[in-house]
Scaffold this motif. Structure first.
Motif, mmCIF file in Angstrom:
data_model
loop_
_atom_site.group_PDB
_atom_site.id
_atom_site.type_symbol
_atom_site.label_atom_id
_atom_site.label_comp_id
_atom_site.label_asym_id
_atom_site.label_seq_id
_atom_site.Cartn_x
_atom_site.Cartn_y
_atom_site.Cartn_z
ATOM 1 N N ALA A 1 -26.941 -10.484 22.431
ATOM 2 C CA ALA A 1 -27.400 -9.778 22.570
ATOM 3 C C ALA A 1 -28.993 -11.024 22.345
ATOM 4 N N GLY A 2 -28.941 -11.494 20.670
ATOM 5 C CA GLY A 2 -29.700 -12.240 20.046
ATOM 6 C C GLY A 2 -30.006 -11.621 18.339
ATOM 7 N N GLY B 1 -24.917 -6.628 34.581
ATOM 8 C CA GLY B 1 -24.213 -5.740 33.681
ATOM 9 C C GLY B 1 -24.157 -4.610 32.850
ATOM 10 N N PRO B 2 -23.794 -4.175 31.711
ATOM 11 C CA PRO B 2 -24.439 -3.235 31.219
ATOM 12 C C PRO B 2 -25.217 -2.926 30.105
ATOM 13 N N ARG B 3 -25.974 -2.549 29.749
ATOM 14 C CA ARG B 3 -27.465 -2.300 28.734
ATOM 15 C C ARG B 3 -26.614 -2.936 27.895
ATOM 16 N N LEU B 4 -27.531 -4.030 27.025
ATOM 17 C CA LEU B 4 -27.060 -4.382 25.841
ATOM 18 C C LEU B 4 -27.586 -3.500 24.731
ATOM 19 N N PHE B 5 -28.999 -3.087 24.893
ATOM 20 C CA PHE B 5 -29.551 -2.283 23.310
ATOM 21 C C PHE B 5 -30.240 -1.593 23.258
ATOM 22 N N VAL B 6 -30.833 -0.083 23.150
ATOM 23 C CA VAL B 6 -31.884 0.894 23.242
ATOM 24 C C VAL B 6 -32.338 0.652 21.587
ATOM 25 N N GLU B 7 -33.568 0.363 21.303
ATOM 26 C CA GLU B 7 -34.357 0.937 20.164
ATOM 27 C C GLU B 7 -36.006 1.813 20.429
ATOM 28 N N LYS B 8 -36.075 2.457 19.499
ATOM 29 C CA LYS B 8 -36.882 3.971 20.357
ATOM 30 C C LYS B 8 -37.229 3.953 18.353
ATOM 31 N N LEU B 9 -38.833 3.416 18.654
ATOM 32 C CA LEU B 9 -39.794 3.814 17.141
ATOM 33 C C LEU B 9 -40.504 5.490 17.356
ATOM 34 N N MET C 1 -49.657 10.247 17.498
ATOM 35 C CA MET C 1 -48.017 10.304 17.796
ATOM 36 C C MET C 1 -48.139 9.027 18.677
ATOM 37 N N ILE C 2 -46.955 8.080 17.981
ATOM 38 C CA ILE C 2 -46.925 6.385 18.581
ATOM 39 C C ILE C 2 -45.986 6.409 18.774
ATOM 40 N N SER C 3 -45.130 6.811 19.953
ATOM 41 C CA SER C 3 -43.417 6.852 20.873
ATOM 42 C C SER C 3 -43.422 4.958 21.702
ATOM 43 N N LEU C 4 -42.847 4.103 21.483
ATOM 44 C CA LEU C 4 -42.108 2.445 20.984
ATOM 45 C C LEU C 4 -40.588 2.894 21.703
ATOM 46 N N ALA C 5 -40.434 2.584 22.534
ATOM 47 C CA ALA C 5 -39.385 2.362 23.169
ATOM 48 C C ALA C 5 -38.776 0.522 23.527
ATOM 49 N N THR C 6 -37.779 0.337 23.647
ATOM 50 C CA THR C 6 -37.515 -0.922 24.559
ATOM 51 C C THR C 6 -35.510 -1.107 24.049
ATOM 52 N N ALA C 7 -35.386 -1.748 25.872
ATOM 53 C CA ALA C 7 -34.309 -1.688 26.252
ATOM 54 C C ALA C 7 -34.122 -2.841 27.021
ATOM 55 N N ALA C 8 -33.073 -2.885 26.890
ATOM 56 C CA ALA C 8 -32.662 -4.376 27.918
ATOM 57 C C ALA C 8 -31.288 -4.221 27.900
ATOM 58 N N ALA C 9 -31.003 -5.259 28.949
ATOM 59 C CA ALA C 9 -29.713 -5.945 29.929
ATOM 60 C C ALA C 9 -29.737 -6.232 30.882
ATOM 61 N N ARG C 10 -28.494 -6.771 31.201
ATOM 62 C CA ARG C 10 -27.806 -7.826 32.100
ATOM 63 C C ARG C 10 -28.563 -7.765 33.853
#
Length: 316
Positions: A275-276, A206-214, A194-203
């Motif tokens: 966010a980009g 300010g509010p959270r910009l995005f969340v991604e999980k692989l 099992m490999i779990s990779l999560a990324t989240a960004a915020a100002r």
């Protein structure tokens, strides 16, 4: 009251305990328990702008994680601070807990990479955890481009990256994940447990910009199916957090393609909340994915800081 080192390890330990995909792997290794000295690495890199140069103003470390002084060897950006992440063990083992903090002050510019590929060794108990925190203040610029992640057969690895970025700052952050040691033996390809990779960004405020999980879980999901990995063996995942005017120009210069003859597929799309961009690459070999990451890296540099990439080193 917990010491700072204990608190940092606790972040990684709490993440592993809370992940539902790790519920079946909470047993302790028979060799050395998680949380012991040598298995709880911490590295803090604090960059500041001093005059015309960015310096590594704050360095805190605990083995097996470490870094040495900043280097300045980029002819195109001679004031750019380069730092290499080092693990004295050379790999990740069961029970390891690593925490990385990277902070850039206003107008600071840095390039952070690793000494080599990160190998996650085979495991028969517990798992390995990596927690990363990246903070960029106004007009900061960071290239975070570590070498590939290579999970061995029966590896269990979780990574969580939390980004806090000012609206005027730019972050180029890449992950390259190999299917395993495909040229060692065939069973190594997608042989990780099992490999779990999560990324989240915020100002900053300010509010959270995005969340991604692989989530790579070959025991439950077929990795070779269409829409997942198909015929490909290497995944490149690149996030470019940057102001919208930069993102617009970068996106205009990018293309998308699926070429089964050469064994590569790639494409970009916008991130939520202006966010980009996010750029995905699939390849049959690591060199193909690295080449596409470098192409994007060159475009980002030109559009954001107005500098070209120097020729690559022969060993990179």
């Amino acid at each position: 009251m917990m010491s700072s080192d204990t608190a940092r390890w606790a972040r990684a330990e709490a993440l592993g305990v809370s992940m539902p995909e790790l519920a079946a792997y909470q047993d302790e290794p028979q060799q050395m328990r998680s949380g012991t000295a040598g298995k709880t690495g911490f590295l803090h890199l604090g960059f500041e702008r001093r005059g015309c140069r960015t310096i590594l103003a704050n360095l805190q470390r605990r083995a097996p994680y470490m870094a040495q002084r900043a280097l300045y060897f980029d002819q195109a950006m001679p004031d750019l601070a380069h730092v290499f992440l080092i693990t004295t063990t050379g790999c990740l083992l069961q029970g390891d807990r690593l925490t990385l903090d990277i902070a850039l002050g206003p107008r600071a510019q840095a390039h952070v990479t690793s000494q080599s590929a990160t190998k996650v060794h085979s495991m028969d108990a517990n798992y390995a955890v990596q927690v990363q925190t990246i903070t960029l203040e106004d007009d900061a610029y960071l290239e975070f481009l570590p070498d590939p992640l290579i999970p061995h057969r029966h590896a269990r690895f979780v990574s969580d990256t939390q980004i806090t970025i000012a609206p005027s700052a730019t972050l180029l952050c890449s992950e390259i994940v190999q299917s395993g040691r495909k040229h060692y033996r065939s069973s190594e390809c997608f042989g990780a447990t099992m490999i779990s990779l999560a990324t989240a960004a915020a100002r900053p405020e300010g509010p959270r910009l995005f969340v991604e999980k692989l989530l790579i879980d070959p025991q439950r999901y077929v990795m070779r199916q269409t829409g997942v990995m198909g015929p490909f063996d290497v995944l490149g995942n690149v996030i470019v957090c940057t102001p919208k005017n930069h993102a617009d120009r970068i996106l205009e210069r990018l293309t998308a393609d699926v070429d089964l003859t050469t064994g590569v597929a790639f494409g970009a799309c916008r991130l939520p909340h202006d966010a980009g961009l996010i750029y995905k690459i699939l390849g049959c070999e690591t060199a193909q994915v690295k080449a596409k990451v470098r192409e994007l890296w060159g475009v980002v540099r030109e559009e954001v800081v107005g500098a070209r990439l120097s020729p690559p080193f022969l060993w990179r």
